[in-house]
Design a protein around this motif. Structure first.
Motif, PDB file in Angstrom:
ATOM      1  N   LEU A   1      31.836 -40.036  16.434  1.00  0.00           N
ATOM      2  CA  LEU A   1      30.456 -39.629  16.557  1.00  0.00           C
ATOM      3  C   LEU A   1      30.072 -38.719  15.486  1.00  0.00           C
ATOM      4  O   LEU A   1      28.802 -38.810  15.217  1.00  0.00           O
TER       5      LEU A   1
ATOM      6  N   LYS B   1      25.609 -38.943  13.980  1.00  0.00           N
ATOM      7  CA  LYS B   1      25.010 -37.875  14.824  1.00  0.00           C
ATOM      8  C   LYS B   1      23.385 -38.103  15.018  1.00  0.00           C
ATOM      9  O   LYS B   1      23.069 -37.435  16.283  1.00  0.00           O
TER      10      LYS B   1
ATOM     11  N   ILE C   1      23.203 -38.513  18.888  1.00  0.00           N
ATOM     12  CA  ILE C   1      23.324 -37.262  19.861  1.00  0.00           C
ATOM     13  C   ILE C   1      22.397 -37.412  20.627  1.00  0.00           C
ATOM     14  O   ILE C   1      22.464 -36.854  22.023  1.00  0.00           O
TER      15      ILE C   1
ATOM     16  N   ALA D   1      22.903 -37.399  24.534  1.00  0.00           N
ATOM     17  CA  ALA D   1      22.796 -36.235  25.547  1.00  0.00           C
ATOM     18  C   ALA D   1      21.952 -36.512  26.534  1.00  0.00           C
ATOM     19  O   ALA D   1      22.129 -36.205  27.938  1.00  0.00           O
TER      20      ALA D   1
ATOM     21  N   LEU E   1      24.610 -28.811  19.376  1.00  0.00           N
ATOM     22  CA  LEU E   1      25.137 -30.260  19.548  1.00  0.00           C
ATOM     23  C   LEU E   1      25.142 -30.838  18.307  1.00  0.00           C
ATOM     24  O   LEU E   1      26.327 -31.899  18.026  1.00  0.00           O
TER      25      LEU E   1
ATOM     26  N   TRP F   1      32.516 -32.619  16.970  1.00  0.00           N
ATOM     27  CA  TRP F   1      32.900 -33.716  17.968  1.00  0.00           C
ATOM     28  C   TRP F   1      34.275 -34.386  18.032  1.00  0.00           C
ATOM     29  O   TRP F   1      34.268 -35.599  17.581  1.00  0.00           O
TER      30      TRP F   1
ATOM     31  N   VAL G   1      32.308 -39.318  21.804  1.00  0.00           N
ATOM     32  CA  VAL G   1      31.127 -39.331  22.946  1.00  0.00           C
ATOM     33  C   VAL G   1      31.854 -38.835  24.247  1.00  0.00           C
ATOM     34  O   VAL G   1      31.268 -38.207  25.092  1.00  0.00           O
TER      35      VAL G   1
ATOM     36  N   LEU H   1      31.392 -35.039  24.572  1.00  0.00           N
ATOM     37  CA  LEU H   1      30.008 -34.770  24.770  1.00  0.00           C
ATOM     38  C   LEU H   1      29.601 -35.212  26.099  1.00  0.00           C
ATOM     39  O   LEU H   1      29.166 -34.236  27.054  1.00  0.00           O
TER      40      LEU H   1
END
Ligand SMILES: Nc1ncnc2c1ncn2[C@@H]1O[C@H](COP(=O)(O)OP(=O)(O)OP(=O)(O)O)[C@@H](O)[C@H]1O
Ligand SMILES: [Mg+2]
Length: 461
Positions: free
Chosen positions: A318, A322, A325, A329, A355, A360, A364, A367
């Motif tokens: 991840l 990015k 993200i 999210a 975030l 990370w 994922v 997250l």
């Protein structure tokens, strides 16, 4: 394909004189020629040299030309294959065309004849390819309803999925834990011609070594003490569908040999059985380790590696995409908000900034866990900085803060304790604990039984 690049041709012919002749003559015609005396060597060259076209004899030692042709088609369905048939009978050629040969020449043939066929097939192939890349250039973005992939890196992954799904090729998925290997494996199955068939998953680390073999291949009654009835294995269950072999790097050597045989011949026997079972299974394997390192250590068979690595799809961590993200999210937030019935509709800008900054290590999945926890604990309508607890959860994702063991504890004790703690935090809900630990539920169940935590009800929650 650039037009000024030499087209590469793979010639597979067991007769040394004939092979040498083809090499020379096709070379003079301006092709780049690779040659192999048998199917095995041919398949290795196929992976390594990625030729534009294959010319193969139908009669080969070991794996027959027809089987070789099928293997080539599994690896790359669009690759043109011209077969040479020695018999002068049309039957074998027709057989070959049925399984995907583009055209054939009958021995003895003239060089001019062969070159004509080769040029025709290369042209046709180039046209098909141009067509496809044109479509892609026109902005066709790959879209899957349950996969977030806005970044170029993830689009490249989906482009491969798209291309490989309709073939029967064995796929090797690589990538760190939590990057989406399971998700991609399923996507391949769902976009294949096998979509209506079963998708069966087996995780080699979740199953004790002595049971793995019978899980894969099944057993006959009396095969070992406790085998009171016969049972089919995952390969049988996956017939006409896809078998997803997770954590392939952890499969012990004795089982690697058996896997190799199924991949080669599509057949096996149950444990304690004599009947040979034939199956039509597409294999997708996954690993979060570098298998090449295992090859060097000698813990993973090279021949099996080549069989598996027909198409490799590597999913980036991840932190390397990015830009996905925010959408990830949002997607995950909507899912958990819906599941929990909470009216949470967005993420505050300062929380999103955090975030984006985070590295990370658990990808994922981390997250996802973070969002799930945030939704569960949040009292507001947006997730704020207070609702995301990255440092708190990174202990299980292996961040730098957690790199030393508590004094006096062995790694094993620490793992056991981490597992117990996750179960406590999840109020005994095993699915949730497994998710938090980045383990499959089976893996968790197995580890719980190892540390002696009873499993009161198989139907958990
Ligand atoms: N691109 C994505 N879009 C949406 N969800 C994703 C994406 N990537 C991963 N996920 C979700 O993150 C979770 C972890 O993904 P998955 O289980 O596929 O990872 P994995 O690579 O198989 O991990 P492991 O190596 O631990 O088995 C899953 O719930 C999956 O649905
Ligand atoms: Mg997985």
């Amino acid at each position: 394909m650039e037009t000024n690049k030499k087209a590469a041709i793979l010639v597979v012919e067991d007769e040394a004189k004939m092979r040498r002749l083809l090499e020379l003559q096709l070379g003079e015609e301006g092709f780049l020629v690779h040659s192999a005396p048998d199917a095995e060597a041919g398949l290795q060259l196929l992976v390594r040299e990625k030729p534009d076209l294959v010319v193969t004899d139908l009669r080969l030692p070991g794996m027959s030309g027809l089987e070789f042709l099928q293997a080539v088609k599994r690896a790359n369905a669009g690759l043109p294959v011209v077969v040479m048939t020695a018999y002068g009978t049309v039957e074998s050629a027709v057989e070959a065309m049925k399984v995907g040969a583009s055209d054939y020449v009958t021995k003895p043939f003239s060089l001019a004849e062969l070159v004509l066929v080769i040029r025709k097939e290369l042209d046709a192939h180039r046209l098909r390819e141009e067509n496809r890349s044109l479509r892609e250039a026109l902005g066709k973005r790959y879209a899957y309803s349950n996969i977030i992939a806005h970044s170029d890196k993830m689009q490249a992954v989906l482009a491969l999925v798209e291309r490989v799904a309709p073939t029967n090729s064995t796929v090797l998925l690589g990538g760190e834990s939590g990057v989406g290997k399971d998700l991609i494996a399923r996507a391949i199955h769902e976009h294949s011609q096998r979509a209506a068939g079963p998708f069966i998953k087996i995780n080699s680390t979740a199953i004790p070594e002595n049971l793995l073999e019978s899980e894969l291949f099944g057993y006959e009654k009396g095969a070992f003490s406790g085998a009171v009835a016969s049972k089919p294995g995952k390969f049988e269950l996956a017939d006409k569908g896809t078998l997803f072999l997770d954590e392939i790097g952890d499969v012990p050597p004795a089982i690697q040999v058996k896997l190799l045989r199924v991949l080669q011949d599509r057949e096996f026997e149950r444990l304690g059985g004599t009947k040979t079972h034939k199956v039509d299974v597409r294999l997708i394997a996954a690993t979060n380790r570098d298998l090449r390192a295992a090859l060097e250590e000698g813990t993973f068979r090279e021949d099996l590696y080549y069989r598996l690595n027909v198409v490799a799809i590597n999913i980036p961590p991840l932190r390397e995409h990015k830009e996905d993200i925010p959408a990830l999210a949002k997607f995950l937030l909507e899912r958990y908000a819906r599941d929990s019935g909470k009216p949470i509709s967005g993420i505050a800008p300062e929380a999103m900034k955090r975030l984006m900054e985070y590295h990370w290590p658990g990808n994922v999945r981390e997250l996802q866990n973070m969002i799930e926890r945030g939704v569960t604990l949040s009292a507001g309508t947006t997730l704020g900085l207070d609702d995301i607890h990255l440092d708190e959860i990174s202990w299980r994702a292996g961040s730098s803060a957690a790199h030393t063991l508590p004094p006096g504890m062995t790694l094993e004790q620490w793992e056991d304790e981490t597992i117990r703690e996750a179960l406590r935090r999840a109020n005994g809900n095993k699915s949730q604990a497994a998710r938090a630990l980045g383990l499959s539920r089976n893996a968790l169940r197995y580890r719980l039984s190892k540390i002696g935590v009873p499993d009161p009800a198989e139907n958990e929650k």
